[in-house]
Design a protein around this motif. Structure first.
Motif, PDB file in Angstrom:
ATOM      1  N   LYS A   1       0.672  -1.139   0.027  1.00 24.82           N
ATOM      2  CA  LYS A   1       0.140   0.243   0.281  1.00 24.82           C
ATOM      3  C   LYS A   1       0.892   0.772   0.188  1.00 24.82           C
ATOM      4  O   LYS A   1       0.773   2.441   0.387  1.00 24.82           O
ATOM      5  CB  LYS A   1      -1.101  -0.371   0.916  1.00 24.82           C
ATOM      6  N   VAL A   2       1.841   0.669  -0.198  1.00 26.61           N
ATOM      7  CA  VAL A   2       2.818   2.336  -0.206  1.00 26.61           C
ATOM      8  C   VAL A   2       2.736   2.776  -1.762  1.00 26.61           C
ATOM      9  O   VAL A   2       2.040   4.303  -1.826  1.00 26.61           O
ATOM     10  CB  VAL A   2       4.450   1.701  -0.307  1.00 26.61           C
ATOM     11  N   PHE A   3       2.611   2.524  -2.816  1.00 27.48           N
ATOM     12  CA  PHE A   3       1.542   3.330  -4.083  1.00 27.48           C
ATOM     13  C   PHE A   3       0.376   2.485  -4.732  1.00 27.48           C
ATOM     14  O   PHE A   3       0.137   1.516  -3.944  1.00 27.48           O
ATOM     15  CB  PHE A   3       2.666   3.519  -5.463  1.00 27.48           C
ATOM     16  N   SER A   4      -0.160   3.842  -5.141  1.00 30.20           N
ATOM     17  CA  SER A   4      -1.658   3.389  -5.592  1.00 30.20           C
ATOM     18  C   SER A   4      -1.066   2.357  -6.686  1.00 30.20           C
ATOM     19  O   SER A   4       0.231   2.411  -7.223  1.00 30.20           O
ATOM     20  CB  SER A   4      -2.300   4.872  -6.728  1.00 30.20           C
ATOM     21  N   LEU A   5      -1.740   1.668  -7.648  1.00 29.36           N
ATOM     22  CA  LEU A   5      -1.769  -0.007  -8.933  1.00 29.36           C
ATOM     23  C   LEU A   5      -0.830   1.425 -10.089  1.00 29.36           C
ATOM     24  O   LEU A   5      -0.047   0.901 -10.662  1.00 29.36           O
ATOM     25  CB  LEU A   5      -3.161   0.118  -8.688  1.00 29.36           C
ATOM     26  N   PRO A   6      -1.785   2.388 -10.205  1.00 28.95           N
ATOM     27  CA  PRO A   6      -1.065   3.154 -11.345  1.00 28.95           C
ATOM     28  C   PRO A   6       0.803   3.728 -10.974  1.00 28.95           C
ATOM     29  O   PRO A   6       1.401   3.423 -12.245  1.00 28.95           O
ATOM     30  CB  PRO A   6      -2.169   4.641 -11.545  1.00 28.95           C
ATOM     31  N   GLU A   7       0.560   4.304 -10.215  1.00 31.03           N
ATOM     32  CA  GLU A   7       2.192   4.859  -9.671  1.00 31.03           C
ATOM     33  C   GLU A   7       2.943   2.997  -9.685  1.00 31.03           C
ATOM     34  O   GLU A   7       4.117   3.429 -10.100  1.00 31.03           O
ATOM     35  CB  GLU A   7       2.259   5.173  -7.986  1.00 31.03           C
ATOM     36  N   ALA A   8       2.550   2.078  -8.975  1.00 32.89           N
ATOM     37  CA  ALA A   8       3.557   0.898  -9.273  1.00 32.89           C
ATOM     38  C   ALA A   8       4.268   0.366 -10.380  1.00 32.89           C
ATOM     39  O   ALA A   8       5.221   0.302 -11.021  1.00 32.89           O
ATOM     40  CB  ALA A   8       2.535  -0.059  -8.520  1.00 32.89           C
ATOM     41  N   ILE A   9       3.043   0.516 -11.279  1.00 33.05           N
ATOM     42  CA  ILE A   9       2.883   0.004 -12.719  1.00 33.05           C
ATOM     43  C   ILE A   9       4.828   1.127 -13.337  1.00 33.05           C
ATOM     44  O   ILE A   9       4.815   0.601 -13.794  1.00 33.05           O
ATOM     45  CB  ILE A   9       1.677  -0.095 -13.553  1.00 33.05           C
ATOM     46  N   HIS A  10       3.953   1.778 -12.967  1.00 29.99           N
ATOM     47  CA  HIS A  10       5.019   3.142 -13.898  1.00 29.99           C
ATOM     48  C   HIS A  10       6.416   3.405 -13.022  1.00 29.99           C
ATOM     49  O   HIS A  10       6.915   3.340 -13.617  1.00 29.99           O
ATOM     50  CB  HIS A  10       4.094   4.545 -13.653  1.00 29.99           C
ATOM     51  N   HIS A  11       6.195   2.457 -11.720  1.00 31.42           N
ATOM     52  CA  HIS A  11       7.871   2.344 -11.614  1.00 31.42           C
ATOM     53  C   HIS A  11       8.429   0.870 -11.837  1.00 31.42           C
ATOM     54  O   HIS A  11       9.625   1.114 -11.963  1.00 31.42           O
ATOM     55  CB  HIS A  11       7.646   2.096  -9.438  1.00 31.42           C
ATOM     56  N   MET A  12       7.836   0.269 -12.051  1.00 33.11           N
ATOM     57  CA  MET A  12       7.830  -1.154 -12.922  1.00 33.11           C
ATOM     58  C   MET A  12       8.135  -1.413 -14.350  1.00 33.11           C
ATOM     59  O   MET A  12       8.440  -1.813 -15.207  1.00 33.11           O
ATOM     60  CB  MET A  12       7.191  -2.074 -12.044  1.00 33.11           C
ATOM     61  N   THR A  13       7.502   0.671 -15.351  1.00 31.37           N
ATOM     62  CA  THR A  13       8.018   0.328 -17.155  1.00 31.37           C
ATOM     63  C   THR A  13       8.257   1.446 -17.001  1.00 31.37           C
ATOM     64  O   THR A  13       8.997   1.359 -17.667  1.00 31.37           O
ATOM     65  CB  THR A  13       6.400   0.108 -17.034  1.00 31.37           C
ATOM     66  N   GLY A  14       7.812   2.699 -16.965  1.00 30.30           N
ATOM     67  CA  GLY A  14       8.220   3.666 -17.675  1.00 30.30           C
ATOM     68  C   GLY A  14       9.043   4.427 -17.067  1.00 30.30           C
ATOM     69  O   GLY A  14       9.811   4.709 -17.814  1.00 30.30           O
ATOM     70  N   ARG A  15       9.569   4.198 -15.852  1.00 33.83           N
ATOM     71  CA  ARG A  15      10.472   5.012 -14.674  1.00 33.83           C
ATOM     72  C   ARG A  15      11.816   4.562 -15.149  1.00 33.83           C
ATOM     73  O   ARG A  15      12.898   4.862 -15.463  1.00 33.83           O
ATOM     74  CB  ARG A  15      10.342   4.949 -13.213  1.00 33.83           C
ATOM     75  N   PRO A  16      11.881   2.759 -15.153  1.00 30.64           N
ATOM     76  CA  PRO A  16      13.080   2.686 -15.904  1.00 30.64           C
ATOM     77  C   PRO A  16      13.178   2.312 -17.198  1.00 30.64           C
ATOM     78  O   PRO A  16      14.261   3.261 -17.465  1.00 30.64           O
ATOM     79  CB  PRO A  16      12.623   0.843 -14.929  1.00 30.64           C
ATOM     80  N   ALA A  17      12.261   2.682 -17.594  1.00 32.60           N
ATOM     81  CA  ALA A  17      12.883   3.159 -19.417  1.00 32.60           C
ATOM     82  C   ALA A  17      13.634   4.614 -19.421  1.00 32.60           C
ATOM     83  O   ALA A  17      14.185   4.125 -19.484  1.00 32.60           O
ATOM     84  CB  ALA A  17      11.947   2.859 -19.972  1.00 32.60           C
ATOM     85  N   LYS A  24      11.892   3.777 -26.605  1.00 32.90           N
ATOM     86  CA  LYS A  24      10.352   3.291 -27.263  1.00 32.90           C
ATOM     87  C   LYS A  24       9.977   2.531 -26.486  1.00 32.90           C
ATOM     88  O   LYS A  24       9.888   1.354 -26.572  1.00 32.90           O
ATOM     89  CB  LYS A  24      10.736   2.919 -28.787  1.00 32.90           C
ATOM     90  N   ARG A  25      10.499   2.182 -24.494  1.00 33.82           N
ATOM     91  CA  ARG A  25       9.868   1.377 -23.931  1.00 33.82           C
ATOM     92  C   ARG A  25       9.117   1.786 -22.839  1.00 33.82           C
ATOM     93  O   ARG A  25       9.258   2.729 -22.288  1.00 33.82           O
ATOM     94  CB  ARG A  25      11.145   0.204 -23.845  1.00 33.82           C
ATOM     95  N   GLY A  26       8.544   1.107 -21.955  1.00 34.29           N
ATOM     96  CA  GLY A  26       8.023   2.100 -20.803  1.00 34.29           C
ATOM     97  C   GLY A  26       6.678   2.675 -20.979  1.00 34.29           C
ATOM     98  O   GLY A  26       6.119   2.600 -19.661  1.00 34.29           O
ATOM     99  N   LEU A  27       6.041   3.089 -21.515  1.00 32.25           N
ATOM    100  CA  LEU A  27       4.712   3.569 -21.914  1.00 32.25           C
ATOM    101  C   LEU A  27       3.864   3.178 -23.070  1.00 32.25           C
ATOM    102  O   LEU A  27       4.452   2.700 -24.761  1.00 32.25           O
ATOM    103  CB  LEU A  27       5.573   5.440 -22.617  1.00 32.25           C
ATOM    104  N   ILE A  28       2.639   3.588 -23.126  1.00 37.73           N
ATOM    105  CA  ILE A  28       1.844   2.675 -24.316  1.00 37.73           C
ATOM    106  C   ILE A  28       1.768   4.670 -25.182  1.00 37.73           C
ATOM    107  O   ILE A  28       1.280   5.341 -24.159  1.00 37.73           O
ATOM    108  CB  ILE A  28      -0.172   2.722 -23.604  1.00 37.73           C
ATOM    109  N   LYS A  29       2.277   4.449 -26.068  1.00 34.48           N
ATOM    110  CA  LYS A  29       2.058   5.408 -26.730  1.00 34.48           C
ATOM    111  C   LYS A  29       2.619   4.950 -28.218  1.00 34.48           C
ATOM    112  O   LYS A  29       2.933   3.467 -28.285  1.00 34.48           O
ATOM    113  CB  LYS A  29       3.746   6.101 -26.373  1.00 34.48           C
ATOM    114  N   GLU A  30       2.144   5.762 -29.613  1.00 30.22           N
ATOM    115  CA  GLU A  30       1.897   5.415 -30.669  1.00 30.22           C
ATOM    116  C   GLU A  30       4.248   5.277 -31.481  1.00 30.22           C
ATOM    117  O   GLU A  30       4.456   6.009 -30.052  1.00 30.22           O
ATOM    118  CB  GLU A  30       1.959   6.351 -31.678  1.00 30.22           C
TER     119      GLU A  30
END
Length: 98
Positions: A1-17, A24-30
């Motif tokens: 319960k440290v992060f909300s689900l969207p924050e946790a996902i970002h910490h594992m995807t967009g932030r490290p990328a 071209k990794r870590g985000l849902i983007k064209e």
């Protein structure tokens, strides 16, 4: 319960990328690679341990790598869709930019 689900996902995807400058990794983007995990957050259960590290987890329904389904309901689809990301190359490029 440290992060909300969207924050946790970002910490594992967009932030490290972003941090490791993996393009071209870590985000849902064209124009980005389509790497996705379809899961039920209420059902996620990790069954792995040191003796059986390959046990499938519950709650993860699909894993896409580069738009290809590589895992479906815990079963690997024998599809090779990923690529090795040269971490050293990204670190060297980062040093040159700073």
């Amino acid at each position: 319960k440290v992060f909300s689900l969207p924050e946790a996902i970002h910490h594992m995807t967009g932030r490290p990328a972003q941090r490791f400058r993996i393009p071209k990794r870590g985000l849902i983007k064209e124009g980005y690679y389509a790497d996705f995990v379809v899961f039920d957050s209420t059902q996620i259960t990790d069954h792995t341990d040191f003796m059986e590290p390959g046990k499938p987890n519950e709650g993860i329904h699909l894993v896409f790598v580069n738009r290809k389904i590589v895992m479906k309901d815990g079963i690997h689809q024998k599809v090779s869709a990923g690529m090795v990301i040269d971490w050293k190359e990204n670190v060297d490029r980062r040093k040159k930019e700073n």
